[in-house]
Design a protein around this motif. Structure first.
Motif, mmCIF file in Angstrom:
data_model
loop_
_atom_site.group_PDB
_atom_site.id
_atom_site.type_symbol
_atom_site.label_atom_id
_atom_site.label_comp_id
_atom_site.label_asym_id
_atom_site.label_seq_id
_atom_site.Cartn_x
_atom_site.Cartn_y
_atom_site.Cartn_z
ATOM 1 N N LEU A 193 40.394 32.944 46.226
ATOM 2 C CA LEU A 193 41.340 34.045 46.366
ATOM 3 C C LEU A 193 41.644 34.313 47.833
ATOM 4 N N GLY A 194 42.779 34.938 48.076
ATOM 5 C CA GLY A 194 43.126 35.345 49.423
ATOM 6 C C GLY A 194 42.258 36.490 49.898
ATOM 7 N N GLY A 195 42.047 36.548 51.205
ATOM 8 C CA GLY A 195 41.166 37.559 51.771
ATOM 9 C C GLY A 195 41.672 38.979 51.617
ATOM 10 N N ALA A 196 42.955 39.166 51.343
ATOM 11 C CA ALA A 196 43.504 40.513 51.179
ATOM 12 C C ALA A 196 43.411 41.009 49.747
ATOM 13 N N GLU A 197 42.975 40.152 48.821
ATOM 14 C CA GLU A 197 42.903 40.554 47.418
ATOM 15 C C GLU A 197 41.611 41.319 47.135
ATOM 16 N N THR A 198 41.696 42.266 46.200
ATOM 17 C CA THR A 198 40.547 43.068 45.799
ATOM 18 C C THR A 198 39.994 42.535 44.490
ATOM 19 N N VAL A 199 38.701 42.232 44.474
ATOM 20 C CA VAL A 199 38.033 41.706 43.284
ATOM 21 C C VAL A 199 37.262 42.836 42.619
ATOM 22 N N ARG A 200 37.529 43.045 41.340
ATOM 23 C CA ARG A 200 36.802 44.069 40.574
ATOM 24 C C ARG A 200 36.104 43.380 39.404
ATOM 25 N N LEU A 201 34.789 43.558 39.311
ATOM 26 C CA LEU A 201 33.987 42.968 38.245
ATOM 27 C C LEU A 201 33.323 44.080 37.456
ATOM 28 N N ARG A 202 33.204 43.877 36.127
ATOM 29 C CA ARG A 202 32.630 44.919 35.283
ATOM 30 C C ARG A 202 31.853 44.261 34.145
ATOM 31 N N ALA A 203 30.613 44.675 33.943
ATOM 32 C CA ALA A 203 29.785 44.193 32.838
ATOM 33 C C ALA A 203 29.620 45.333 31.842
ATOM 34 N N ALA A 204 30.254 45.226 30.687
ATOM 35 C CA ALA A 204 30.243 46.333 29.726
ATOM 36 C C ALA A 204 28.917 46.436 28.975
ATOM 37 N N GLY A 205 28.265 45.286 28.734
ATOM 38 C CA GLY A 205 27.135 45.304 27.819
ATOM 39 C C GLY A 205 25.757 45.238 28.445
ATOM 40 N N HIS A 206 25.650 45.196 29.771
ATOM 41 C CA HIS A 206 24.324 45.067 30.377
ATOM 42 C C HIS A 206 24.337 45.547 31.816
ATOM 43 N N GLU A 207 23.155 45.870 32.322
ATOM 44 C CA GLU A 207 23.020 46.140 33.757
ATOM 45 C C GLU A 207 23.191 44.837 34.533
ATOM 46 N N THR A 208 23.637 44.956 35.762
ATOM 47 C CA THR A 208 23.853 43.784 36.605
ATOM 48 C C THR A 208 23.039 43.914 37.880
ATOM 49 N N ARG A 209 22.364 42.823 38.247
ATOM 50 C CA ARG A 209 21.633 42.791 39.521
ATOM 51 C C ARG A 209 22.491 42.066 40.550
ATOM 52 N N LEU A 210 22.615 42.690 41.704
ATOM 53 C CA LEU A 210 23.396 42.101 42.785
ATOM 54 C C LEU A 210 22.478 41.780 43.952
ATOM 55 N N SER A 211 22.619 40.573 44.494
ATOM 56 C CA SER A 211 21.861 40.145 45.661
ATOM 57 C C SER A 211 22.838 39.827 46.774
ATOM 58 N N ALA A 219 39.998 29.789 57.247
ATOM 59 C CA ALA A 219 40.796 30.365 56.157
ATOM 60 C C ALA A 219 40.150 31.656 55.654
ATOM 61 N N PRO A 220 40.841 32.783 55.694
ATOM 62 C CA PRO A 220 40.269 34.055 55.205
ATOM 63 C C PRO A 220 40.324 34.116 53.685
ATOM 64 N N LEU A 221 39.389 33.446 53.026
ATOM 65 C CA LEU A 221 39.404 33.303 51.576
ATOM 66 C C LEU A 221 38.097 33.787 50.957
ATOM 67 N N ILE A 222 38.163 34.120 49.667
ATOM 68 C CA ILE A 222 36.994 34.532 48.887
ATOM 69 C C ILE A 222 36.815 33.520 47.764
ATOM 70 N N GLY A 223 35.609 32.994 47.601
ATOM 71 C CA GLY A 223 35.312 32.066 46.519
ATOM 72 C C GLY A 223 34.538 32.742 45.407
ATOM 73 N N LEU A 224 34.879 32.439 44.150
ATOM 74 C CA LEU A 224 34.130 32.916 42.984
ATOM 75 C C LEU A 224 33.706 31.692 42.181
ATOM 76 N N THR A 225 32.410 31.473 42.050
ATOM 77 C CA THR A 225 31.902 30.286 41.370
ATOM 78 C C THR A 225 30.893 30.677 40.295
ATOM 79 N N LEU A 277 36.896 40.228 34.898
ATOM 80 C CA LEU A 277 37.459 40.033 36.235
ATOM 81 C C LEU A 277 38.839 40.674 36.339
ATOM 82 N N GLU A 278 39.012 41.500 37.390
ATOM 83 C CA GLU A 278 40.327 42.013 37.743
ATOM 84 C C GLU A 278 40.598 41.666 39.203
ATOM 85 N N ILE A 279 41.822 41.251 39.479
ATOM 86 C CA ILE A 279 42.240 40.953 40.846
ATOM 87 C C ILE A 279 43.446 41.834 41.151
ATOM 88 N N ASP A 280 43.286 42.710 42.139
ATOM 89 C CA ASP A 280 44.347 43.665 42.477
ATOM 90 C C ASP A 280 44.807 44.415 41.233
#
Length: 307
Positions: A218-236, A198-204, A159-162
């Protein structure tokens, strides 16, 4: 705000299986009296019968002045994604099961149509999540759910935030949600209910094993960057569109404010219905609080039935 519907184009987005013919007949009858064109995407128009013109998806989004969603919340979310970034009002008519986003029942539709024609309605803006990727950004008004492509295997995400690293998640899934989506999978997974104001982002994390084990808001103006080094990721996205991201690729999520406008006639009524639906999903309320959610004309009976 759009002042009414006269001489406009009304687009229908319908549930893929449920019978919506009663509402379609109500809409087309009133539309013909007011000079309103009724359109739908080709696959929908084919099953909706006379009075509904076919319009391709690109033309649909560009030309409709109003959208009616005939279905449940899934249909409503699809309609909102279709017109995201445009001021087009979206009205939900409940032909589904849950309907947190939806205010109007089929029996209320005739009166709702008259109010729309008269311009007697308000608009409730909804933010969405924008997921960067190849081509156009993908959008989700409820949530983005990330899982491992290998069944029964944990997803591991840095997880990276900004652009600042904040540890990692290792869990069955990770839910990234908007305030609207906070009462969906996020709520079922133990995440917080976030106020729509509230302009917010939840990560659970779902069933976390290590790393970050608690929800993050997180605040709505923040950028969330996610990275999986060891596997493919499915996004829905909103439980609808699903795609796969290669190992090591960045998944960047931002909030897009005021991406869609939902028609509201009575915010208080809609809020009370949402509270009822949440209470049915184990939101703890005392008996006296539950009585407050019952319409006034039924309250005496409800009090009589209390133990």
């Amino acid at each position: 705000m759009v002042e009414g519907m006269g001489h406009h184009v009304l687009g229908l987005v319908v549930h893929p299986r449920n019978d919506v013919s009663e509402s379609v007949a109500t809409v087309t009858a009133l539309a013909s009296r007011h000079g309103i064109r009724v359109v739908a995407r080709p696959a929908d128009a084919e099953r909706l019968g006379p009075g509904v013109e076919a319009l391709d998806e690109a033309g649909f989004a560009d030309k409709v002045d109003f959208v009616f969603s005939l279905g449940g919340d899934g249909t409503m979310l699809g309609a909102m994604r279709l017109v995201a970034g445009r001021p087009t009002p979206v009205l939900g008519v409940n032909h589904g099961n849950v309907g947190f986003l939806i205010e109007v029942s089929p029996s209320q539709l005739p009166h709702a149509l008259e109010r729309l024609v008269a311009g007697d309605f308000g608009l409730e803006p909804h933010s969405c999540l924008e997921l960067d990727g190849p081509g156009e950004p993908a959008l989700a008004f409820n949530d983005v759910v990330l899982t491992n492509t290998v069944p029964w295997t944990a997803v591991s995400l840095d997880l990276e935030i900004d652009d600042v690293r904040h540890g990692y998640f290792r869990s069955d899934a990770l839910v990234v949600c908007t305030p609207t989506g906070s009462t969906a999978y996020n709520y079922a997974a133990g995440g917080p209910i976030i106020s729509p104001s509230a302009p917010l982002i939840g990560l659970t994390p779902v069933a976390p094993m290590s790393g970050i084990t608690r929800p993050i808001v997180l605040g709505g103006a923040e950028t969330v960057r996610l990275r999986a080094a060891g596997h493919e990721t499915r996004l829905s996205l909103d439980g609808a569109a699903t795609f796969t991201v290669a190992a090591g690729a960045d998944m960047v999520v931002r909030m897009r404010a005021n991406a869609a406008n939902v028609v509201r006639f009575d915010q208080n009524t809609h809020g009370a219905r949402s509270r009822v639906k949440l209470s049915l999903r184990d939101l703890p309320l005392r008996p006296d609080q539950l009585v407050e959610l019952v319409p006034e004309e039924l309250r005496d009976r409800a009090r009589f039935l209390q133990p």
